[in-house]
Design an enzyme around this catalytic site. Structure first.
Site, mmCIF file in Angstrom:
data_model
loop_
_atom_site.group_PDB
_atom_site.id
_atom_site.type_symbol
_atom_site.label_atom_id
_atom_site.label_comp_id
_atom_site.label_asym_id
_atom_site.label_seq_id
_atom_site.Cartn_x
_atom_site.Cartn_y
_atom_site.Cartn_z
ATOM 1 N N TYR A 151 109.308 73.078 55.672
ATOM 2 C CA TYR A 151 110.352 72.382 54.918
ATOM 3 C C TYR A 151 109.729 71.608 53.764
ATOM 4 O O TYR A 151 108.933 70.695 53.972
ATOM 5 C CB TYR A 151 111.087 71.427 55.858
ATOM 6 N N ASN A 200 110.586 69.881 49.719
ATOM 7 C CA ASN A 200 111.575 69.538 48.702
ATOM 8 C C ASN A 200 111.377 70.302 47.399
ATOM 9 O O ASN A 200 112.335 70.537 46.654
ATOM 10 C CB ASN A 200 111.522 68.032 48.432
ATOM 11 N N SER A 203 118.830 64.935 52.096
ATOM 12 C CA SER A 203 118.713 66.393 52.042
ATOM 13 C C SER A 203 120.000 67.153 52.318
ATOM 14 O O SER A 203 120.011 68.385 52.228
ATOM 15 C CB SER A 203 117.606 66.862 52.995
ATOM 16 N N GLY A 244 119.715 64.651 56.698
ATOM 17 C CA GLY A 244 119.008 64.098 55.558
ATOM 18 C C GLY A 244 118.507 62.691 55.789
ATOM 19 O O GLY A 244 119.096 61.922 56.554
#
Length: 391
Positions: free
Chosen positions: A202, A204, A96, A340
């Site tokens: 959060y 993606n 990330s 990440g």
């Protein structure tokens, strides 16, 4: 803003592999530290990277910049069953941290008047039928409320699965190619988690959509724009946008995936895998040197104007997340971070506001049954305290 403990724990659960990581990825503790390429002996940093590797990872490579100069070192092993140590500037999947690159490109487009930060995403991507209340800013700050294609845990504790990212089902599909539009439509097939702008979560899918906004506005893939606007100007020759390519270039440590099948734990070398499931939310490959150059240039105002950089550094009160990076309060003031996770790999990059102290860390998972969520958090906290805060 948020404290480092809650941020690291949240990030390890949600970044890259999301909730898959803590339960199913693990590392092995191995002794040994590779020599620093800076030519300076730093026993404190050598001990630090060795302790990080020994906390549950197959290997670790660390880069530190502070008042004493630059230092790099590594500990553990490059590959299970081998005594060779990880390269001190090897390639790895940054997960990330990709989001920071993507957010930078979007904000550059905002500065050029091609994207409105508070404009509806539906105006750029009408084909998805998005709620017109969802703005570009909400994508970058994770306040859109969209269901993530990687799955979600609902407020009542119900787990709603996403695409296959765990166990044998993931392994059997690890070379499958996902198109960004396919990932978005999967997420949109589920009810939203909350009304746009009313909460923080959060996901993606936000950054897959951000990548598609870049493509729609520029006519080029997000990867081409990252190359043109960031990688080439900064000379980041070791940062790669892999797309569907499953490999990792150059010297690198191997990452492993540990999963349970029929009551037995198994460990598989997961270094080679198709990263298209992560797309513009987490597919990039890089090195600690390139991450240091990128983050320093970004925070130093070389990629964004002062007003846009200020927008990037405004954290959401719940998640402590700005626009593509974390903003944390610490005992020594505010620090900025990228965090990440990816199957087999964990990455951290961090800096003080003035850039005088920075660190970049890559960790590879092995075959230990250690709690990697705790180990990841401990590494983050240790480096924050000892490198950024000079304790």
């Amino acid at each position: 803003m948020t404290n480092s403990a809650s941020t690291a724990k949240t990030m390890f659960r949600r970044a890259g592999v999301t909730a898959v990581a803590a339960a199913l990825l693990a590392g092995v503790a191995m002794p040994g530290v590779a020599a620093a390429d800076s030519g300076r002996d730093r026993p404190d940093l050598r001990t630090m990277v060795q302790d990080i590797a020994a906390s549950g990872f197959a290997g670790a490579q660390l880069r530190v910049h502070d008042q004493r100069g630059d230092w790099t070192g590594s500990a553990g092993v490059r590959e299970l069953g081998s005594a060779a140590k990880p390269p001190t500037n090897g390639w790895f999947r940054i997960g990330s941290n990709t989001k920071t690159f993507v957010s930078t490109v979007v904000l550059q487009l905002v500065g050029e008047g091609k994207v409105g930060l508070d404009s509806p995403v539906a105006g750029y991507l009408p084909e998805f039928g998005l709620d017109r209340r969802i703005t570009v800013r909400m994508l970058l700050q994770h306040t859109s409320g969209l269901f993530d294609y990687t799955g979600a845990v609902l407020p009542d504790g119900t787990v709603v699965p996403g695409i296959p990212l765990a166990g044998k089902e993931f392994l059997d599909n690890r070379f499958h190619t996902y198109r960004p539009e396919e990932l978005v439509r999967f997420g949109l097939s589920k009810p939203p988690l909350f009304a746009p702008g009313t909460d923080w979560n959060y996901t993606n899918i936000n950054y897959v959509l951000a990548g598609l906004v870049i493509k729609k506005v520029t006519g080029n893939s997000y990867g081409d724009e990252v190359q043109r606007r960031i990688l080439r100007p900064l000379g980041l020759r070791d940062t790669v946008v892999p797309g569907t390519w499953p490999g990792i270039p150059g010297p690198h440590a191997h990452g492993y995936y540990r999963y349970e099948e029929a009551g037995q734990w198994k460990t598989v070398d997961i270094t080679n895998q198709n990263p298209s499931w992560a797309s513009s939310a987490g597919e990039l490959i890089s090195t600690t040197k390139d991450l240091h150059t990128f983050f320093s240039a970004l925070l130093g105002g070389k990629l964004l104007t002062a007003p846009l950089l200020a927008e990037m550094r405004k954290p959401h009160p719940k998640g402590g997340y700005g626009l593509g990076l974390y903003v944390q309060d610490t005992s020594c003031g505010t620090v900025l971070k990228g965090m990440g996770g990816f199957h087999g790999y964990g990455t951290l990059m961090a800096s003080t506001l003035d850039g005088s102290r920075t660190y970049e860390l890559s960790m590879t998972y092995g075959d230990s049954d250690a709690d990697l969520g705790k180990a990841y958090f401990k590494a983050d906290q240790t480096l924050t305290d000892k490198v950024l805060c000079d304790k």
